[in-house]
Design an enzyme around this catalytic site. Structure first.
Site, mmCIF file in Angstrom:
data_model
loop_
_atom_site.group_PDB
_atom_site.id
_atom_site.type_symbol
_atom_site.label_atom_id
_atom_site.label_comp_id
_atom_site.label_asym_id
_atom_site.label_seq_id
_atom_site.Cartn_x
_atom_site.Cartn_y
_atom_site.Cartn_z
ATOM 1 N N GLN A 1 4.439 0.652 1.277
ATOM 2 C CA GLN A 1 3.919 2.138 1.574
ATOM 3 C C GLN A 1 4.389 2.101 3.153
ATOM 4 O O GLN A 1 3.926 1.622 4.106
ATOM 5 C CB GLN A 1 2.675 2.461 1.468
ATOM 6 C CG GLN A 1 2.250 2.450 -0.232
ATOM 7 C CD GLN A 1 3.225 3.364 -0.987
ATOM 8 O OE1 GLN A 1 3.611 4.762 -0.605
ATOM 9 N NE2 GLN A 1 3.058 3.362 -2.361
ATOM 10 N N CYS B 1 20.102 17.092 10.487
ATOM 11 C CA CYS B 1 19.467 16.103 9.766
ATOM 12 C C CYS B 1 18.690 16.703 8.621
ATOM 13 O O CYS B 1 18.447 17.806 8.302
ATOM 14 C CB CYS B 1 18.356 15.514 10.683
ATOM 15 S SG CYS B 1 17.372 14.329 9.357
ATOM 16 N N ASP C 1 3.055 1.256 -10.860
ATOM 17 C CA ASP C 1 3.509 1.817 -9.763
ATOM 18 C C ASP C 1 5.220 1.885 -9.916
ATOM 19 O O ASP C 1 5.740 1.177 -9.091
ATOM 20 C CB ASP C 1 3.037 1.318 -8.487
ATOM 21 C CG ASP C 1 3.450 2.250 -7.148
ATOM 22 O OD1 ASP C 1 4.158 3.204 -7.376
ATOM 23 O OD2 ASP C 1 3.058 1.750 -6.312
ATOM 24 N N CYS D 1 13.066 11.002 16.363
ATOM 25 C CA CYS D 1 12.793 11.375 15.126
ATOM 26 C C CYS D 1 11.357 11.506 14.965
ATOM 27 O O CYS D 1 10.555 10.509 15.183
ATOM 28 C CB CYS D 1 13.373 10.544 14.030
ATOM 29 S SG CYS D 1 12.635 10.591 12.347
ATOM 30 N N CYS E 1 5.558 8.465 -7.559
ATOM 31 C CA CYS E 1 6.193 9.063 -6.299
ATOM 32 C C CYS E 1 7.233 10.322 -6.784
ATOM 33 O O CYS E 1 7.843 10.923 -5.754
ATOM 34 C CB CYS E 1 6.932 8.254 -5.279
ATOM 35 S SG CYS E 1 8.454 7.287 -6.294
ATOM 36 N N TYR F 1 5.251 -3.221 -12.062
ATOM 37 C CA TYR F 1 6.171 -2.838 -10.925
ATOM 38 C C TYR F 1 5.132 -3.474 -9.721
ATOM 39 O O TYR F 1 4.936 -2.603 -8.850
ATOM 40 C CB TYR F 1 6.476 -1.379 -10.777
ATOM 41 C CG TYR F 1 7.076 -1.055 -12.256
ATOM 42 C CD1 TYR F 1 8.463 -1.106 -12.409
ATOM 43 C CD2 TYR F 1 6.451 -0.348 -13.221
ATOM 44 C CE1 TYR F 1 9.131 -0.668 -13.440
ATOM 45 C CE2 TYR F 1 6.714 0.035 -14.290
ATOM 46 C CZ TYR F 1 8.202 -0.059 -14.388
ATOM 47 O OH TYR F 1 8.734 0.466 -15.737
ATOM 48 N N CYS G 1 11.067 19.984 15.266
ATOM 49 C CA CYS G 1 12.289 19.208 15.247
ATOM 50 C C CYS G 1 13.489 19.953 15.454
ATOM 51 O O CYS G 1 13.728 20.903 14.355
ATOM 52 C CB CYS G 1 12.273 18.341 14.447
ATOM 53 S SG CYS G 1 13.801 17.101 14.293
ATOM 54 N N CYS H 1 14.077 15.905 6.513
ATOM 55 C CA CYS H 1 12.905 16.882 6.413
ATOM 56 C C CYS H 1 13.154 17.920 5.573
ATOM 57 O O CYS H 1 14.259 18.594 6.036
ATOM 58 C CB CYS H 1 12.094 17.173 7.688
ATOM 59 S SG CYS H 1 11.414 15.669 8.558
#
Length: 418
Positions: free
Chosen positions: A248, A97, A347, A176, A374, A277, A89, A100
């Site tokens: 997700q 950006c 979660d 993107c 996460c 959750y 990219c 990432c």
């Protein structure tokens, strides 16, 4: 996708700014957050766009003399890591950006770096030595074209783009590479969004066309509902969520996490299960069938609209009950009533469950807890809290549900230590 604005840090009075200073650095280990650690004259430097073992010329982007740490970008690589690759990219460079973190890193090594972060967080926070491998989510396409929901920022000219790292500045883009083909085919980058602050693009299983949800003045348009599919072996479940609700974003993640959670829980007919959750019922729907007519599943979720969707998704299951409440408050009430549970799945958001929720879960004496996380730091903190209540982590696995970024999804299994 959009980065948060710059977060202020305590300053050392009127100490001189170091922004713009360029230093030659020997780069140390990867750290949680998508950067590596280096030092300059004793001061810690968090450096992006580099790899452990490299020597780089870095330009300071945040920090003053005397700060506990400063931030910098590697603007020139003097000695490259063997794991460095050409970025696919053109926007994943300093000053562009910020979505990432690891476009410059070979995919297998990206997962090794994430595993190193998980190990470091557990060693530092939970005082546990864990051996973990970060696995690719099925359906991965070399880390690209996986993100089914992208929030694009809009600049003053009405053009959609993405934000610079830790900045409000909008970077104009033509593509993107981690967004799905459907997101780009929506035409979001070719539309004049004058008067709009941002626009969410959702490329779900249903409807067939991507959904675009403009946000102006903090108010989002009604994007309606989108449909997703999740599978567990021969079982397939379809559930609906709000277009801007939580689900997700990697196409293979929902099925992967559902399959793994169900396998680790080892549900028995007649079990009483808490789904904390619960969102709109990704796990609840399947668990409601597995417990059988003698069992029960209670889904607890703080978002009223998600609960409404969850009730609709589980409408055919008499074994499922929903509560719209903050998880900590609802658990406190259940514990006060002497309610227990055989199994618990949780979660939580990125901040984790926290000690109050952990204390309540342990008080309900489940034989097994499966925790989907996460953020490895929040997970390690909560695992340590569980240990203080007599629960040990018997299994840990990690999945690369967010390729090219520093994010990693973990699943931990906790059981009574005795």
């Amino acid at each position: 996708m959009s980065a948060q604005g710059r977060r202020p840090r305590p300053r050392q009075g009127d100490a001189p700014s170091l922004v713009g200073s360029e230093w030659e650095l020997e780069v140390g280990p990867v750290a949680h957050g998508g950067h590596c650690v280096a030092r300059h004259e004793g001061q810690v430097v968090f450096v992006r766009h580099t790899l452990p073992g490299e020597r780089v010329r870095a330009r300071v982007t945040e920090g003053r003399v005397g700060d506990r740490f400063v931030r910098a970008d590697a603007v020139e690589v003097l000695v490259a890591s063997p794991h460095r690759v050409e970025r696919p990219c053109p926007y994943a460079v300093p000053g562009q950006c910020g979505g990432c973190d690891f476009q410059h890193v070979a995919m297998p090594h990206q997962r090794e770096l994430k595993a190193a972060v998980v190990r470091e967080q557990f060693a530092r926070i939970a005082h546990l030595d864990v051996d973990v491998e970060v696995r690719p989510v099925p359906g991965d396409r070399d880390g690209l074209r996986w993100r089914t929901r992208v929030e694009f920022a809009v600049d003053e000219s009405g053009r959609a783009g993405l934000r610079e790292y830790r900045s409000r500045r909008v970077v104009a883009i033509d593509d993107c590479l981690i967004a799905t083909d459907g997101v780009l085919a929506s035409g979001v980058l070719d539309t004049d969004w004058t008067g709009v602050d941002s626009v969410d693009v959702v490329d779900a299983a249903h409807p067939e066309e991507p959904v675009l949800v403009p946000v102006a003045g903090g108010e989002a348009a009604d994007g309606g509902l989108v449909g997703e599919l999740a599978r567990d072996g021969d079982w397939t479940g379809e559930y609906v969520v709000a277009a801007r609700g939580f689900w997700q974003v990697h196409p293979g993640a929902a099925t992967t996490f559902l399959t793994r959670v169900v396998a680790h829980l080892d549900v028995r007919p007649g079990d009483h299960v808490l789904d904390l959750y619960a969102g709109s019922g990704l796990f609840t729907l399947r668990l409601g069938e597995l417990v059988g007519p003698a069992g029960a599943v209670l889904g607890i979720e703080g978002d009223d609209r998600a609960v409404k969707n969850g009730i609709d998704n589980c409408a055919d299951l008499t074994t499922v009950e929903w509560r719209a409440n903050r998880v900590d408050r609802e658990l406190t009430s259940l514990v006060a009533q002497g309610i227990t549970a055989d199994l618990v799945v949780l979660d939580p958001p990125r901040t984790g469950a926290g000690k109050d929720v952990v204390t309540s879960v342990a008080a309900m004496t489940p034989r097994r807890v499966v925790y989907v996380a996460c953020d490895p730091a929040a997970l390690a903190r909560d695992v340590d809290a569980f240990a203080s209540h007599g629960y040990r982590m018997s299994h840990l696995e990690a999945w690369d549900a967010f390729p090219m970024t520093h994010h990693v999804e973990c699943i931990a299994v906790l059981e009574p230590a005795e």
